[in-house]
Write an enzyme that holds these catalytic residues in place. Structure first.
Site, PDB file in Angstrom:
ATOM      1  CB  SER A  63       5.340 -14.632 -27.486  1.00 55.57           C
ATOM      2  OG  SER A  63       5.654 -15.209 -28.739  1.00 55.57           O
ATOM      3  CD  GLU A 102      11.525 -13.706 -25.341  1.00 50.95           C
ATOM      4  OE1 GLU A 102      11.874 -14.895 -25.474  1.00 50.95           O
ATOM      5  OE2 GLU A 102      10.365 -13.315 -25.571  1.00 50.95           O
ATOM      6  CG  HIS A 145       9.404 -17.494 -26.190  1.00 53.71           C
ATOM      7  ND1 HIS A 145       9.458 -16.147 -26.493  1.00 53.71           N
ATOM      8  CD2 HIS A 145       8.314 -17.987 -26.841  1.00 53.71           C
ATOM      9  CE1 HIS A 145       8.452 -15.847 -27.316  1.00 53.71           C
ATOM     10  NE2 HIS A 145       7.744 -16.935 -27.535  1.00 53.71           N
TER      11      HIS A 145
END
Length: 343
Positions: A115, A242, A312
């Site tokens: 992230s 992603e 994630h």
């Protein structure tokens, strides 16, 4: 890329909070402790908490220099063999002015997170150090009831073995997102959803290249900063991207992806792997946008695998930056062709 040394039972890993300070909040302490316990009991590791890691959300936000101080100290600490981030956030890029880049280059160590941690990974990547886009303390290590075996096996193959990682198969199941981290929920297992496996959505064939990428939103936000990789870094690469739990709206996803196209990134790479959108939100919409933008770019021949288990997603596999990987859209396989660590 310079690879770190592999982990062995009894080694020490450092815990840092480079983004959000959530791990230091009292309401989350049970989960923080659970993640630490798993590092000790599942992997036989010793855990060292860096001085500011658990000082809470407000302190961590207000003191980016202290976050960097923890990372610098962990890098220079001869006892520490790996550095694991507590969780992501949204502004870890603020620590960059305080990073000891000489220490970063001179003391390569396993470094893991995903992230917002994408920005930290790129700091390492730009200095020739391979890091792991992978598990974080509060999510994967602290999973309710027990860690997912798929994630455990990826950690063992990536960090504890100096053999080539090899083929990474899709997870049979994906955890449902949404169970709150309240202590009264700690004995509730998140539901498992059936996973359909990898999907080929563009191009065909077998391609190889070095791994580069991260969280789509963070990658986009770094554009125009000195941190974003030089365009040549994408030559012959396998790009991995992603999306986060924010569930970016398709219209913005399209705009940001088109900007990457205009930069000429897609013209340089050999292949792409795309992480499953968290909880499958906008699954079909994102897929259609990928195909649209690649067609606009004249890149309809680039092999793209979709619905991959990283970032994630829990469980997840680890993607080591800079390593040689292979995308095979004929057999729907993905492989990492070398080891992430050395003896």
């Amino acid at each position: 890329m310079i690879k770190p040394k592999k982990l062995r039972k009894g080694d020490t890993v450092a815990i840092v909070s480079l983004s959000s300070g959530l791990a230091g909040e009292k309401t989350i302490s049970w989960r923080t402790e659970q993640g630490i316990k798993r590092l000790e009991e599942v992997f036989g590791l010793r855990v060292k908490i860096m001085p500011h890691a658990f000082k809470g959300i407000d302190y961590i936000y207000e003191n980016p220099e202290k976050r960097a101080e923890d990372l610098n100290a962990a890098l220079k600490d001869g006892e520490v063999k790996a550095i694991i981030c507590c969780i992501g956030g949204n502004e870890t890029i603020r620590i960059m002015p305080y990073i000891d880049f000489e220490a970063l280059r001179n003391y390569p160590k396993i470094f893991s997170g995903y992230s917002d941690t994408t920005a930290n990974h790129i700091m390492f990547y730009n200095n020739g150090i391979s890091t792991s886009y992978g598990p974080a303390l509060l999510t994967d290590f602290a999973e309710n009831i027990s860690m997912d075996e798929y994630t455990v096996e990826s950690i063992k193959k990536t960090w504890f073995s100096s053999e080539a990682i090899g083929e990474i198969k899709p997870a049979d199941n994906i955890r449902k997102f949404g169970l709150r981290w309240n202590e009264e929920n700690k004995d509730i297992e998140r539901p498992l959803l059936s996973n359909q496996g990898y999907e080929s959505i563009n191009g065909e064939g077998i391609v190889q290249g070095h791994l580069i990428g991260g969280c789509f939103e963070v990658f986009n936000n770094m554009r125009g900063t000195e941190l974003f990789p030089e365009i040549e870094a994408f030559d012959d690469a396998i790009l991995f991207l992603e999306t986060s739990e924010v569930h970016i709206e398709p219209k913005f996803f399209e705009d940001y992806l088109r900007a990457m196209s205009v930069m000429g990134i897609f013209e340089r790479i050999n292949g792409i792997i795309v992480g499953r959108p968290q909880d499958g939100v906008y699954y079909e919409e994102y897929k259609d946008i990928w195909k649209q933008i690649l067609k606009e770019s004249g890149c309809e021949d680039i092999p793209v695998l979709y619905n991959m288990n990283f970032g994630h997603n829990e469980p997840k596999f680890i993607l080591p930056y800079g390593l040689k990987a292979e995308v095979n859209t004929k057999d729907l396989t993905f492989s990492i062709l070398e080891s992430a660590v050395i003896d």
